[in-house]
Design a protein around this motif. Structure first.
Motif, PDB file in Angstrom:
ATOM      1  N   ASN A  42     -12.816  -1.215   9.091  1.00 58.68           N
ATOM      2  CA  ASN A  42     -13.598  -2.454   9.053  1.00 58.68           C
ATOM      3  C   ASN A  42     -13.115  -3.449  10.092  1.00 58.68           C
ATOM      4  O   ASN A  42     -13.911  -4.104  10.758  1.00 58.68           O
ATOM      5  N   GLU A  49     -12.009 -15.124   5.434  1.00 58.67           N
ATOM      6  CA  GLU A  49     -12.575 -14.433   4.265  1.00 58.67           C
ATOM      7  C   GLU A  49     -12.951 -15.459   3.193  1.00 58.67           C
ATOM      8  O   GLU A  49     -13.982 -15.338   2.533  1.00 58.67           O
ATOM      9  N   ARG A  50     -12.046 -16.454   3.054  1.00 59.45           N
ATOM     10  CA  ARG A  50     -12.336 -17.456   2.029  1.00 59.45           C
ATOM     11  C   ARG A  50     -13.563 -18.268   2.427  1.00 59.45           C
ATOM     12  O   ARG A  50     -14.452 -18.502   1.628  1.00 59.45           O
ATOM     13  N   GLN A  76     -16.001 -17.449   4.250  1.00 59.47           N
ATOM     14  CA  GLN A  76     -17.248 -16.692   4.167  1.00 59.47           C
ATOM     15  C   GLN A  76     -17.521 -16.191   2.755  1.00 59.47           C
ATOM     16  O   GLN A  76     -18.502 -15.501   2.528  1.00 59.47           O
ATOM     17  N   GLY A  77     -16.587 -16.503   1.848  1.00 60.25           N
ATOM     18  CA  GLY A  77     -16.788 -16.141   0.455  1.00 60.25           C
ATOM     19  C   GLY A  77     -16.525 -14.693   0.128  1.00 60.25           C
ATOM     20  O   GLY A  77     -16.858 -14.226  -0.958  1.00 60.25           O
ATOM     21  N   THR A  78     -15.899 -13.949   1.057  1.00 60.32           N
ATOM     22  CA  THR A  78     -15.650 -12.533   0.774  1.00 60.32           C
ATOM     23  C   THR A  78     -14.277 -12.307   0.151  1.00 60.32           C
ATOM     24  O   THR A  78     -13.957 -11.201  -0.258  1.00 60.32           O
ATOM     25  N   LEU A  79     -13.455 -13.383   0.094  1.00 59.23           N
ATOM     26  CA  LEU A  79     -12.087 -13.206  -0.395  1.00 59.23           C
ATOM     27  C   LEU A  79     -12.081 -12.756  -1.857  1.00 59.23           C
ATOM     28  O   LEU A  79     -11.362 -11.825  -2.235  1.00 59.23           O
ATOM     29  N   LEU A  81     -14.288 -11.231  -3.490  1.00 59.33           N
ATOM     30  CA  LEU A  81     -14.761  -9.852  -3.592  1.00 59.33           C
ATOM     31  C   LEU A  81     -13.637  -8.872  -3.240  1.00 59.33           C
ATOM     32  O   LEU A  81     -13.365  -7.913  -3.947  1.00 59.33           O
ATOM     33  N   THR A  82     -12.967  -9.172  -2.102  1.00 53.91           N
ATOM     34  CA  THR A  82     -11.889  -8.286  -1.660  1.00 53.91           C
ATOM     35  C   THR A  82     -10.799  -8.187  -2.713  1.00 53.91           C
ATOM     36  O   THR A  82     -10.329  -7.105  -3.054  1.00 53.91           O
ATOM     37  N   GLN A 117     -10.819  -6.060  -5.919  1.00 54.57           N
ATOM     38  CA  GLN A 117     -10.385  -4.668  -5.842  1.00 54.57           C
ATOM     39  C   GLN A 117      -8.912  -4.595  -6.245  1.00 54.57           C
ATOM     40  O   GLN A 117      -8.203  -5.597  -6.198  1.00 54.57           O
TER      41      GLN A 117
END
Lengths: 484, 476
Positions: free
Chosen positions: B9, B173-174, B176-179, B181-182, B185
């Protein structure tokens, strides 16, 4: 008109307020100003003690010369004398290439010694990180302060959605950008002013030789123009970028390229285009050229035999002993003339190479205003390459003059019979001229720098033009594509 | 989510960013240009060394020829340069040039090699002032600017590239709001950041090392594997320091813009401001005595010496019975008298110089104490030392030249004192300069402390990052 001004001032005040709230900018401003002040204090202290020592020893050397006992002139030729390079009064502000050029010259007969004792040779590898001189603070660190203070100036208004409000309230894009520039300029002035004031205070109160007001003004103008260019560039980039982050990244990248990488890239390019010989090659060249002319110490040398025949014919005598002048002195004088000419030719050839290299840098100044500003700053402070060259050339002219006077004394005052046992009375030594340095004038060094002057002009004109042309698009930036 | 997925990625993400692609490409070009620059400089030095050594051979040949001719009854070409006279044969005419070969990795780091002399003409008149002469006939402006070599790229530009690729490693990541989600996991923030940064480090450090090794290959530096290893280790440690610092700042959970300003500020302070400030401080706290004093002292001494030559000769013979070797001419010759004066001047010069050197040592000690403040200073010290272009190697060369000059004098002075003449039979016995270059072990020993401190700084930042990242939760 009044409305325009008040709008600009309003925006400027707004920008100053934003910067004051940003602790980072306040901290950086304090840091830069403090570093500037420390550097002025340090440099001034160093310069004062050096100048004092130099004056003391130059007086000592001059006195030793004048107080020589009765001596044979040729002995005096080898006794020689020393001259020390006087630093320009503003060298503490911008030492220029001073540390890399020689500080003293030992002047004696038969040879041109190269100026020795460059300070840099005595420093450690740490020096390659540069020194924190007042000029470096203004030329290297202040632009970064400008960037930090202004990268978000327009972009943040956009990010926070206040830009449309400002426009709706009647401020034109041009007024907004002028106000922003004014606001950022305030930060630059706030940091630069203490440095300038303390420098001026030292100059005003410090004894010794005073720099001309013109030189101080030239320095002030150079840095004002240079920093103004940075302010305009910062506003322009900020107005063109959708996000503050992108603006910051781009401005820092520009700073790194222009201020950190460009000088070394320029020097390496200059070296590649006009390579300098090694010292071994250079001295071998000088010696070879001398050998081709003749050896004044060799009685059978064809060059000096021809000279002897010429003298014998002129005075209508059969041998050099019958000449009314001292033949050894004549040979010494002629030898000096020839060797000096050859050395000077070789030296000038080398210097021409240096100048060609400097010209490469001057052209690159059009791409990196940092190079142009540094060049102008050295020139105005009187510490540029031409100041070092002037010292060398004047010392050489002085040397030649003194040595040939001594040779003339040998020719006319010393009888060839029992030559070595005779002496010139001591009173004679005090009649010799004392070395006076005459640094190149400000007018001349500035006239020699059309390229850097143009470069600084462009450095202001280009961002100004870009701002003017791009002002209509200000409201639309970041609208047509999503910000990254 | 495995490390492989993260890496894949990351590669896609990085390559999708056009600005980053441009920056990486530009960095590669600068690396290669810097290397080319260094190689050109190293070749220039090698050529100069060769020419200078050829000069040694040529001078000896010319003298041997003239001595042979004189033996066969010819007159010396000039009575001022009669090669039979020991002060001519041992003087400038017969001088021997002592040479320092370019450091094995000069192509990577020019260091002090463009400032400090790497060859000295040694003859009986060599003294402390010979070491003060300006080295090369370089353009002072270029010396001031410094060289664009790999060491410069590594110390100044590499950290900026590192910061450019990692300042937003977590904050983005934070933003973009993907933190969230990551981190939902089964993977910790530490693992994510470590994986992302390892990939970037591999890319950036790999580029630098590849170009370094290319340069070493081209210039034959692999003959000193210890230096190569030291160079690589330093580059890795220095680059990692900046990566870890970026991770630490990211762990503070601020915005990307804040991260960027703080990291650029750290770079500015550590790489630009601190070294320059230490320069100023060392000059202020331990100012060197003016060199003006040194020059004047030399002159005073030589002036005085000329007037008291006979007295000085008597004292010299008393102090150096070994030089006279029992054979002193009844009536001391002009050569002997002149030598006594020369020697007195040398002694006085040594006094002044040693005072000067002591002050300089104090200054250096101060610099050495404060260099621990800046990883850039530590890295620079080890890099140029590994390259063989640091202060220590040049100081070693100079002290060996000093010893060689002494040896040279010991060879000629007895003959000068005895007013003897020399002939071709002495030529094979003339002292020759043989450099005992520093060993890899010497360099490693000197590098020990700075490299350890650099490692400690790295660990310190690593611990900070580890602790900070441990607190990062997806819900931040």
């Amino acid at each position: 008109m009044g409305r325009t001004m008040s709008n600009i001032l309003l925006i400027a005040r707004r920008q100053v307020g934003a910067m004051r709230e940003d602790r980072y900018v306040v901290f950086l401003l304090g840091l830069v100003a403090a570093l500037g002040i420390v550097s002025v204090l340090g440099a001034r202290h160093h310069a004062a003690s050096e100048a004092e020592q130099r004056a003391r020893y130059q007086a000592l050397v001059d006195r030793q010369w004048a107080e020589q006992p009765d001596r044979h002139p040729h002995r005096v030729i080898h006794y020689g004398f020393l001259v020390f390079r006087e630093e320009a009064p503003l060298a503490f502000f911008d030492p220029g290439v001073g540390a890399w050029a020689g500080t003293s010259l030992f002047l004696e007969g038969h040879r041109q010694n190269s100026a020795s004792f460059g300070d840099a040779r005595h420093a450690t590898a740490l020096l390659s990180f540069g020194r924190l001189t007042p000029a470096a603070v203004l030329g290297l660190l202040l632009p970064l302060l400008v960037v930090a203070a202004g990268f978000a100036s327009v972009s943040r208004e956009r990010e926070q959605g206040t830009l449309p409000l400002l426009l709706a309230q009647g401020a034109t894009p041009a007024q907004i950008m002028a106000g922003k520039a004014l606001g950022i300029g305030t930060a630059a002035v706030a940091a630069a002013l203490p440095i300038g004031l303390i420098t001026a205070a030292f100059v005003a109160t410090g004894g010794g030789e005073q720099p001309s007001i013109a030189r101080m003004l030239a320095l002030a103008a150079t840095y004002a123009a240079y920093l103004a260019g940075w302010v305009l560039l910062t506003v322009w980039v900020s107005s063109r970028r959708a996000s503050s982050r992108a603006a910051l990244a781009q401005l820092v990248a520009i700073w790194v390229v222009l201020c950190v990488a460009a000088p070394r890239l320029g020097a390496s390019l200059a070296n590649a285009l006009h390579p300098i010989p090694s010292r071994a090659q250079f001295t071998a060249g000088v010696e070879e050229a001398q050998r081709q002319v003749g050896d004044s110490h060799n009685p059978d040398d064809p060059f000096f035999r021809a000279l002897r025949d010429e003298y014998l014919a002129r005075y209508q005598v059969a041998s050099v002993e019958e000449l009314p002048v001292n033949w050894a002195g004549v040979v010494s004088r002629k030898g000096e003339e020839v060797t000096s000419r050859i050395s000077e030719e070789q030296q000038l050839e080398l210097l021409a190479l240096h100048r060609r290299q400097d010209r490469v840098m001057a052209w690159l100044g059009l791409l990196s205003p940092h190079l142009a500003a540094r060049d102008l700053s050295m020139a105005a402070a009187g510490t540029g390459p031409e100041a070092m060259e002037a010292f060398r050339a004047q010392a050489e002219a002085h040397r030649y003059d003194i040595i040939q006077r001594l040779n003339d004394l040998h020719i006319h005052e010393i009888h060839h019979e029992n030559d070595r046992a005779q002496r010139i009375a001591r009173q004679e030594w005090a009649r010799f001229p004392v070395f006076r340095q005459d640094p190149p004038s400000l007018r001349r060094v500035l006239a020699d720098r059309p390229l850097p002057l143009t470069a600084l002009g462009l450095w202001i004109a280009l961002p100004l033009a870009a701002l003017g042309l791009g002002r209509k698009r200000l409201p639309r930036v970041g609208m047509d594509r999503p910000s990254r | 989510m495995t490390a492989r997925t993260v890496l894949r990625n990351e590669w896609r993400l990085l390559m999708a960013d056009r600005a980053l692609r441009v920056v990486l490409g530009l960095f590669a070009v600068l690396l290669v240009y810097a290397l080319a620059n260094g190689v050109v400089w190293m070749r220039f030095q090698a050529r100069t060394v060769e020419a200078v050594q050829a000069g040694n051979v040529e001078r000896t040949r010319a003298i041997a020829e003239e001595l042979a001719a004189i033996e066969n009854g010819a007159e010396p070409a000039s009575r001022f340069a009669d090669p039979r006279a020991p002060n001519v044969l041992g003087g400038p005419r017969g001088s021997h040039t002592a040479v320092l070969e370019p450091g094995p990795l000069t192509a990577l780091a020019v260091g002090q090699s463009d400032l400090l002399p790497y060859y000295y003409d040694v003859n009986i008149y060599t003294n402390e002032s010979s070491f003060q002469q300006n080295g090369e006939v370089e353009n002072p402006l270029n010396l001031m600017v410094g060289r664009f070599d790999l060491a410069f790229v590594v110390i100044y530009l590499l950290p900026l590239l590192v910061l450019a690729v990692s300042f937003n490693v977590l904050s983005e990541e934070r933003e973009q709001g993907t933190l969230a989600l990551t981190l939902s996991q089964p993977v910790s923030a530490r693992r994510v950041v470590a994986a992302k940064l390892s990939f970037r480090a591999l890319l950036v450090v790999g580029m630098v090392l590849a170009v370094s090794l290319l340069g070493i290959l081209v210039t034959g530096g692999f003959s000193s594997p210890g230096r190569v290893l030291l160079w690589c280790a330093t580059v890795v440690a220095y680059a990692l320091f900046w990566f870890v610092l970026a991770a630490w700042v990211n762990s503070l959970r601020r915005s990307s813009a804040w991260n960027a300003t703080v990291l650029v500020g750290a770079w500015l302070v550590l790489v630009v401001v601190l070294p320059a400030a230490i320069n100023i401080a060392s000059g202020l706290l331990h100012p060197l005595p003016s060199r003006v004093q040194m020059v004047t002292a030399q002159r005073e001494a030589s002036n005085e010496a000329v007037n008291r030559r006979s007295e000085l000769l008597a004292r010299y013979l008393e102090d150096h019975p070994e030089m006279a070797g029992g054979v002193v001419a009844e009536e001391p010759g002009l050569g002997a008298l002149a030598w006594a004066a020369t020697d007195a001047v040398n002694r006085r010069l040594e006094e002044v110089t040693s005072e000067h050197d002591a002050r300089r040592a104090e200054q250096i000690a101060l610099v050495r104490r404060y260099r621990f403040l800046s990883p850039a200073l530590l890295a620079q010290e080890v890099l140029i030392d590994a390259a063989g272009t640091g202060d220590a190697r040049f100081a070693g060369f100079q002290s060996q030249v000093r010893a060689f000059a002494e040896q040279w004098r010991e060879f000629f002075v007895p003959a000068i004192l005895a007013s003897e003449q020399m002939d071709a039979s002495v030529l094979p016995d003339l002292p020759r300069f043989r450099l005992e270059d520093e060993e890899g072990a010497d360099v490693a020993r000197r590098a020990g402390v700075p490299l350890t401190v650099l490692g400690a700084l790295l660990v310190l930042a690593g611990v900070g990052a580890g602790v900070g990242l441990g607190r990062v939760r997806g819900a931040d």
